[in-house]
Design a protein around this motif. Sequence first.
Motif, mmCIF file in Angstrom:
data_model
loop_
_atom_site.group_PDB
_atom_site.id
_atom_site.type_symbol
_atom_site.label_atom_id
_atom_site.label_comp_id
_atom_site.label_asym_id
_atom_site.label_seq_id
_atom_site.Cartn_x
_atom_site.Cartn_y
_atom_site.Cartn_z
ATOM 1 N N THR A 274 0.856 -1.188 0.000
ATOM 2 C CA THR A 274 0.000 0.000 0.000
ATOM 3 C C THR A 274 0.892 1.237 0.000
ATOM 4 O O THR A 274 2.027 1.200 0.484
ATOM 5 C CB THR A 274 -0.900 0.042 1.260
ATOM 6 O OG1 THR A 274 -0.049 -0.031 2.402
ATOM 7 C CG2 THR A 274 -1.870 -1.100 1.286
ATOM 8 N N TRP A 275 0.349 2.314 -0.544
ATOM 9 C CA TRP A 275 1.142 3.534 -0.705
ATOM 10 C C TRP A 275 0.408 4.737 -0.165
ATOM 11 O O TRP A 275 -0.818 4.788 -0.238
ATOM 12 C CB TRP A 275 1.458 3.783 -2.185
ATOM 13 C CG TRP A 275 2.393 2.782 -2.758
ATOM 14 C CD1 TRP A 275 2.053 1.616 -3.369
ATOM 15 C CD2 TRP A 275 3.822 2.832 -2.762
ATOM 16 N NE1 TRP A 275 3.179 0.942 -3.760
ATOM 17 C CE2 TRP A 275 4.280 1.666 -3.403
ATOM 18 C CE3 TRP A 275 4.755 3.756 -2.292
ATOM 19 C CZ2 TRP A 275 5.620 1.398 -3.587
ATOM 20 C CZ3 TRP A 275 6.090 3.483 -2.482
ATOM 21 C CH2 TRP A 275 6.524 2.315 -3.117
ATOM 22 N N PRO B 64 -7.652 -8.486 2.448
ATOM 23 C CA PRO B 64 -8.734 -7.775 1.745
ATOM 24 C C PRO B 64 -8.433 -6.295 1.528
ATOM 25 O O PRO B 64 -8.872 -5.716 0.535
ATOM 26 C CB PRO B 64 -9.940 -7.950 2.662
ATOM 27 C CG PRO B 64 -9.603 -9.078 3.547
ATOM 28 C CD PRO B 64 -8.124 -9.117 3.678
ATOM 29 N N LEU B 65 -7.682 -5.685 2.448
ATOM 30 C CA LEU B 65 -7.384 -4.260 2.278
ATOM 31 C C LEU B 65 -6.481 -4.063 1.064
ATOM 32 O O LEU B 65 -6.732 -3.185 0.220
ATOM 33 C CB LEU B 65 -6.707 -3.707 3.534
ATOM 34 C CG LEU B 65 -6.246 -2.251 3.448
ATOM 35 C CD1 LEU B 65 -7.422 -1.331 3.173
ATOM 36 C CD2 LEU B 65 -5.529 -1.812 4.706
ATOM 37 N N GLU C 292 -8.493 -4.584 -1.983
ATOM 38 C CA GLU C 292 -9.376 -3.432 -2.235
ATOM 39 C C GLU C 292 -8.575 -2.269 -2.839
ATOM 40 O O GLU C 292 -9.013 -1.623 -3.790
ATOM 41 C CB GLU C 292 -10.005 -2.991 -0.899
ATOM 42 C CG GLU C 292 -11.085 -1.936 -1.013
ATOM 43 C CD GLU C 292 -12.378 -2.458 -1.617
ATOM 44 O OE1 GLU C 292 -12.560 -3.688 -1.678
ATOM 45 O OE2 GLU C 292 -13.185 -1.627 -2.065
ATOM 46 N N LEU C 293 -7.381 -2.039 -2.301
ATOM 47 C CA LEU C 293 -6.572 -0.926 -2.796
ATOM 48 C C LEU C 293 -6.107 -1.183 -4.227
ATOM 49 O O LEU C 293 -6.056 -0.277 -5.054
ATOM 50 C CB LEU C 293 -5.361 -0.703 -1.882
ATOM 51 C CG LEU C 293 -5.685 -0.186 -0.485
ATOM 52 C CD1 LEU C 293 -4.425 -0.011 0.327
ATOM 53 C CD2 LEU C 293 -6.433 1.127 -0.540
ATOM 54 N N MET D 4 -8.924 -0.520 -6.476
ATOM 55 C CA MET D 4 -9.086 0.936 -6.637
ATOM 56 C C MET D 4 -8.091 1.471 -7.659
ATOM 57 O O MET D 4 -8.394 2.380 -8.432
ATOM 58 C CB MET D 4 -8.850 1.640 -5.304
ATOM 59 C CG MET D 4 -10.069 1.730 -4.448
ATOM 60 S SD MET D 4 -9.660 2.674 -2.999
ATOM 61 C CE MET D 4 -10.959 2.162 -1.923
ATOM 62 N N ARG D 5 -6.898 0.919 -7.614
ATOM 63 C CA ARG D 5 -5.872 1.362 -8.566
ATOM 64 C C ARG D 5 -6.314 1.051 -9.998
ATOM 65 O O ARG D 5 -6.153 1.856 -10.905
ATOM 66 C CB ARG D 5 -4.561 0.647 -8.234
ATOM 67 C CG ARG D 5 -3.406 1.002 -9.130
ATOM 68 C CD ARG D 5 -3.026 2.450 -8.990
ATOM 69 N NE ARG D 5 -1.905 2.798 -9.827
ATOM 70 C CZ ARG D 5 -1.648 4.023 -10.261
ATOM 71 N NH1 ARG D 5 -2.437 5.019 -9.943
ATOM 72 N NH2 ARG D 5 -0.611 4.275 -11.011
ATOM 73 N N GLN E 31 -9.374 0.779 -10.968
ATOM 74 C CA GLN E 31 -10.471 1.704 -11.278
ATOM 75 C C GLN E 31 -9.925 3.080 -11.641
ATOM 76 O O GLN E 31 -10.435 3.759 -12.537
ATOM 77 C CB GLN E 31 -11.403 1.829 -10.066
ATOM 78 C CG GLN E 31 -12.289 0.620 -9.872
ATOM 79 C CD GLN E 31 -13.041 0.687 -8.564
ATOM 80 O OE1 GLN E 31 -12.759 1.512 -7.702
ATOM 81 N NE2 GLN E 31 -14.006 -0.202 -8.393
#
Lengths: 220, 570
Positions: B44-45, B537-538, B541-542, B545-546, B548
């Motif tokens: 994650t960033w 899951p996080l 999900e991230l 999103m990327r 998307q």
Amino acid sequence: MVSLRMALVLFLVAVMVQTASAQGQPPPPPPKPQLNLKVLRKLRFQFEREPTVEECQAAALKFFRISPARVGSYHRRASLKALAPDINVSVYTDRNSSDRRLVDMLYVSSPQFANGKDFEYTNSSSMNMSIQAHWGFDRLVFNSEVLDVSSLVGLQESTLREVTSLYFTRRRLMAILKMNPPQDPGEKFTEGIRLLEIDANLNALTGGWFKKELKKRQIK
Amino acid sequence: MRAVPMVGLGDQFKTLGTSVRDPNFIIVGTAQGKILRSIDGGGTWQEIVVVSPRLFNYGVERLDARRMPPATGADKNRGEERKALAEDRENLDYALGMASGNAHLQEQLGKKGLWTMGWKRGKYIMRKNQESHGSINWIEIDPTDDRRVYLATSDGLYRSTDKARTFMRLWQGRGKAPQRSINAVAVDPGDRKRIFVGTSNGFFLSRDWGITYKEEMNLYVKGSYIKGFYTDPQQPGLVHMATGGAAMATPDSGRTWITTHWHLWHPRSVINWIALGPNDVRLIGTNDGLFASFQGGEMGTWERRGHIFTGVSVTMALVTKDPKVWYVATPDALWRTDNSGSHWKKVFTLGGQEHAVWLSCFGGDPNKIWLLTNKQLYRSGGVKALRGVVRAKRNRRLMDIPPLYQLWLRVMKHLKIYYADNQRYRERAPLAALLPTLKLKANYGPSRNFQASKLYPYHYYEWVQQNRIDAAKFNVKVILSWNLATLIYNIQADPEYGREERSLKTSRADITARLNHLYIEYKHIARRMALAPPADPLVSELQMMRLQEISAYFNALSGGFWSKAGGLDG
């Protein structure tokens, strides 16, 4: 009695083995925080109610007057502008009058010729109206301004990029804050400020539309 | 090497900071003044803007408070200073706003009492056409404390004391712009109070956590273009320095400097990178290949390693914990040797507009290598689960995306910047001469002439003779003119003629590079999501999103083509 003794011995052996193995191994890693799927569903529900990224992009492009429809209209108008002429209208008026009086010295002693012998009055007026129209029909075939309009694409693309990037940065931050919030209060506070900053930027880039829309949809 | 999913849309990556204590803590700096921070090895960033982003201004030049003009009449005597400042200001442009000088945003924000990205615009003066845009040039994580992070930027030196979550400017630099542009920063591993600062015009040393700075006056260091510092945590006090014309080193934390490498032939003297390894192995990458020393880099001990690099610019080098295993980056590839440079193997090919900008590894471990290019971050180690094992069938749809060429073509056509179309339109320019220029001129002019006279002997009568003429004229003139000379040659039909075409060319190149980069990233993430989705899951999900985010950008540029052709909806 024997079975009770056996059970006691087995229990002691088991405890000793466990202790020995615990001393030889590193401490177990801290348990991972359990992810609450309810939080994930709630977050997704909130995202569904919020303005979509397409709406934000459209609002930003509209705010900067560079929406595709408007740029297309600039293109059309640039290519058709040669149909309208350059018009020059000029009006010129000229008015002249002259009053000629001839005094003859042979008759000047006579009172009836004292003011003059011959009288002549001339009055002339003229007006000139002209209208000039100039069409450069060659520009119907090629007009370099059409290509000029295309250079708006740089601004269009940078606006789209900024809005899209901010929109999803905001979502990522919200997801992290909800699903795996920082344990450090200082970090949590900083992340909260960052979220506000992104909101303000999105709001500014869309000319205040984003905040209004959130309010309209009753999203805190 | 495996691409790491990133954030941002088409940022130009410039530098990488890695911790010597935590393998998962990495920081990427961009040319736009943005920091991308990850504490889980790139899973994650977080994005942190350190200096104003490129989009909003041309380049940042903070006006020193001491140089501000006196606001009241009390300082009228300082006329000379004000005059000098006025002259200086003539060269500055207050063109706040988006690129291409759009001050509209600023005006609108000002009305609403808002500032761009939280920066008070009154604090800045913008200098047009300046190279620097507040880019991050070097990231140094304190080897003894991960919470302390130093940033060398073209806008001064910044420091974070909370593990790169927030930054404050520590030092603005000194004097003119070259000394304000910091190229490198390093913390002395032996004494963390001592900070080495390399600028485009000299070396500065702080002995008090960065509060005061002293310029090094050594003849060979003063005024040098410092490119980088290289320290070895195992040898406190030893700092190697790469400059534009020599390699230098100090064995005693900056008290004395010695030249370790220099050559009469300039390309061999330009030091791009210095690598320190165990057993006193030292490598230097120059514009004329790679040189190695096995005696701690002493002058006269350098020998060429890898004749394939002769005449090639070696931009980066790395020695692993095995002193015989080295990595070297050239503009088009990453190379590896297992025998101190006798034989080289190409391990990763770069291409197009992608080139390596940073190479680093954790603890000298060849399985923990980070390679940063201007477009992407890669790390060593493959993903075994990717061998055709479909773990998530529903995610396979993610991989059904249109070919890159189709996407690119659609974007170019949608934005009306496709070169062939534009050139076809240009080629109509000579034919325009067939249509005439029409001039129509209509003229109407009424006039009246009146004459009254009384002449002898009838002068006693009132105006006995009267003469009146009413006249009017009307004419129409039509002029048609053809400029047939342009039928034979019209300069406007020339390819890439004119200001607008130059601007379009830049836009085309930018958009194409960004599409390439993001398309490849999309493919990488989609492949992972389809074949080996993350367990967390996080993270899942991230990454979704990327996808998307990239889709939303592609959709906006292609007028919805991306989604229609199978790509994800924004």
